[in-house]
Write an enzyme that holds these catalytic residues in place. Structure first.
Site, PDB file in Angstrom:
ATOM      1  N   ASN A   7     -34.907   2.500  -0.219  1.00 56.24           N
ATOM      2  CA  ASN A   7     -34.006   2.944  -1.293  1.00 56.24           C
ATOM      3  C   ASN A   7     -33.540   4.374  -0.986  1.00 56.24           C
ATOM      4  O   ASN A   7     -34.357   5.288  -0.893  1.00 56.24           O
ATOM      5  CB  ASN A   7     -34.765   2.887  -2.625  1.00 56.24           C
ATOM      6  CG  ASN A   7     -33.886   3.273  -3.788  1.00 56.24           C
ATOM      7  OD1 ASN A   7     -33.114   4.227  -3.695  1.00 56.24           O
ATOM      8  ND2 ASN A   7     -34.000   2.574  -4.895  1.00 56.24           N
ATOM      9  N   ARG A  45     -26.582   3.339 -11.217  1.00 54.98           N
ATOM     10  CA  ARG A  45     -27.005   3.491 -12.616  1.00 54.98           C
ATOM     11  C   ARG A  45     -25.791   3.669 -13.506  1.00 54.98           C
ATOM     12  O   ARG A  45     -24.752   4.164 -13.069  1.00 54.98           O
ATOM     13  CB  ARG A  45     -27.946   4.686 -12.753  1.00 54.98           C
ATOM     14  CG  ARG A  45     -29.264   4.501 -12.030  1.00 54.98           C
ATOM     15  CD  ARG A  45     -30.211   5.640 -12.357  1.00 54.98           C
ATOM     16  NE  ARG A  45     -30.780   5.468 -13.670  1.00 54.98           N
ATOM     17  CZ  ARG A  45     -32.006   5.015 -13.927  1.00 54.98           C
ATOM     18  NH1 ARG A  45     -32.811   4.706 -12.943  1.00 54.98           N
ATOM     19  NH2 ARG A  45     -32.431   4.888 -15.153  1.00 54.98           N
TER      20      ARG A  45
HETATM   21  N1  PXP Z   1     -37.841  -1.406  -6.682  1.00 57.45           N
HETATM   22  C1  PXP Z   1     -37.177  -1.199  -7.849  1.00 57.45           C
HETATM   23  C2  PXP Z   1     -36.713  -2.391  -8.613  1.00 57.45           C
HETATM   24  C3  PXP Z   1     -36.928   0.104  -8.316  1.00 57.45           C
HETATM   25  O1  PXP Z   1     -36.271   0.279  -9.489  1.00 57.45           O
HETATM   26  C4  PXP Z   1     -37.324   1.195  -7.527  1.00 57.45           C
HETATM   27  C5  PXP Z   1     -36.975   2.592  -7.969  1.00 57.45           C
HETATM   28  O2  PXP Z   1     -35.601   2.784  -7.831  1.00 57.45           O
HETATM   29  C6  PXP Z   1     -37.987   0.934  -6.318  1.00 57.45           C
HETATM   30  C7  PXP Z   1     -38.250  -0.364  -5.935  1.00 57.45           C
HETATM   31  C8  PXP Z   1     -38.440   2.039  -5.427  1.00 57.45           C
HETATM   32  O3  PXP Z   1     -39.400   2.796  -6.103  1.00 57.45           O
HETATM   33  P1  PXP Z   1     -39.918   4.149  -5.469  1.00 57.45           P
HETATM   34  O4  PXP Z   1     -38.773   5.085  -5.403  1.00 57.45           O
HETATM   35  O5  PXP Z   1     -40.994   4.586  -6.417  1.00 57.45           O
HETATM   36  O6  PXP Z   1     -40.444   3.798  -4.097  1.00 57.45           O
END
Ligand code: PXP
Length: 237
Positions: A7, A45
């Site tokens: 991400n 978002r």
């Molecule tokens: N999966 C989902 C559905 C999320 O909303 C997020 C956060 O955006 C993540 C994975 C990744 O989470 P993190 O940033 O805590 O690794």
């Protein structure tokens, strides 16, 4: 062995801090791909606090792996997703004041609305995943929506303060994975995973992909994105 989706939203968060053009999230995506990740995840978002539509359209054109668009079921966002046509859409709940996605989707309460969105996305050939808590009632309700994947929320496991709670949460994830697969759906997982807690989740039989953002981008500040992604891949594998 699960795949890794990175991400890249936090790169855009840093850009937005100054409202300028750097760091460029599209460049981050291509560096993550060059380091070996399997997909790029990005959450458009409703308040556009990090990624915006323009980023998404460029990502759609430049990503060589798969684009997984995280999104709420708000009408405007669904309309954009239908135009962008990501390879995959992960439906998440969204509250404006939250720092990050706090809980899973409520498929029991919003089953009908979620099913409608799943249907529209699937008609465009988009694979749909629902981000939910590791809970049988939610899994049963999610199974009826037509989604192909469930992404199990690993936040409670990741945030556990002591080992006993962590092991209990891990067991819940294992059971939810087995139950989801028995129900005919496929499983991803994510949220709060980092370099010290990822291994146990990566070992859960049946999880196909882990989606990780904050820990990788944070580590990249010190060691660079290439090394941060490669280190995470080594732990998962
Ligand atoms: N999966 C989902 C559905 C999320 O909303 C997020 C956060 O955006 C993540 C994975 C990744 O989470 P993190 O940033 O805590 O690794």
């Amino acid at each position: 062995m699960p795949k890794l989706g990175v991400n890249i939203d936090h790169v855009a968060t840093l850009r937005q801090a100054r409202g300028g053009v750097e760091p460029e999230p599209v460049l981050a995506a291509s560096l993550c791909e060059a380091a070996g990740c399997d997909s790029i995840v990005s959450h458009l978002r409703e308040d556009r606090r990090h990624i915006n539509e323009k980023d998404l359209y460029i990502l759609r054109k430049t990503i060589r792996t798969r684009l997984n668009m995280e999104m709420s079921i708000a009408k405007e966002i669904v309309g954009i997703a239908l135009k962008v046509r990501p390879d995959e859409a992960t439906l998440v709940p969204e509250r404006r004041k939250e720092l990050t996605t706090e809980g899973g989707l409520d498929c029991v309460k919003y089953g009908r609305e979620i099913s409608e969105v799943v249907h529209k996305l699937r008609q465009k050939g988009i694979v749909v995943s629902l981000f939910i808590d590791a809970d049988r009632k939610q899994i049963d309700a999610a199974t009826k929506t037509g989604a192909e994947f469930l992404e199990l929320h690993t936040g409670e496991y990741a945030n556990a303060k002591d080992n006993h709670v962590r092991q209990t949460q891990l067991k819940k994830l294992v059971e939810a994975t087995e139950y989801t697969i028995r129900s005919g759906l496929r499983v991803n997982a994510g949220h709060g995973l980092n370099y010290s807690n990822v291994s146990a989740v990566a070992k859960i039989e049946g999880i196909e992909e882990l989606n990780i953002g904050h820990s990788i981008i944070s580590r990249a500040v010190f060691v660079g994105l290439d090394r941060a992604v490669k280190e995470m891949l080594a732990l998962i594998r």
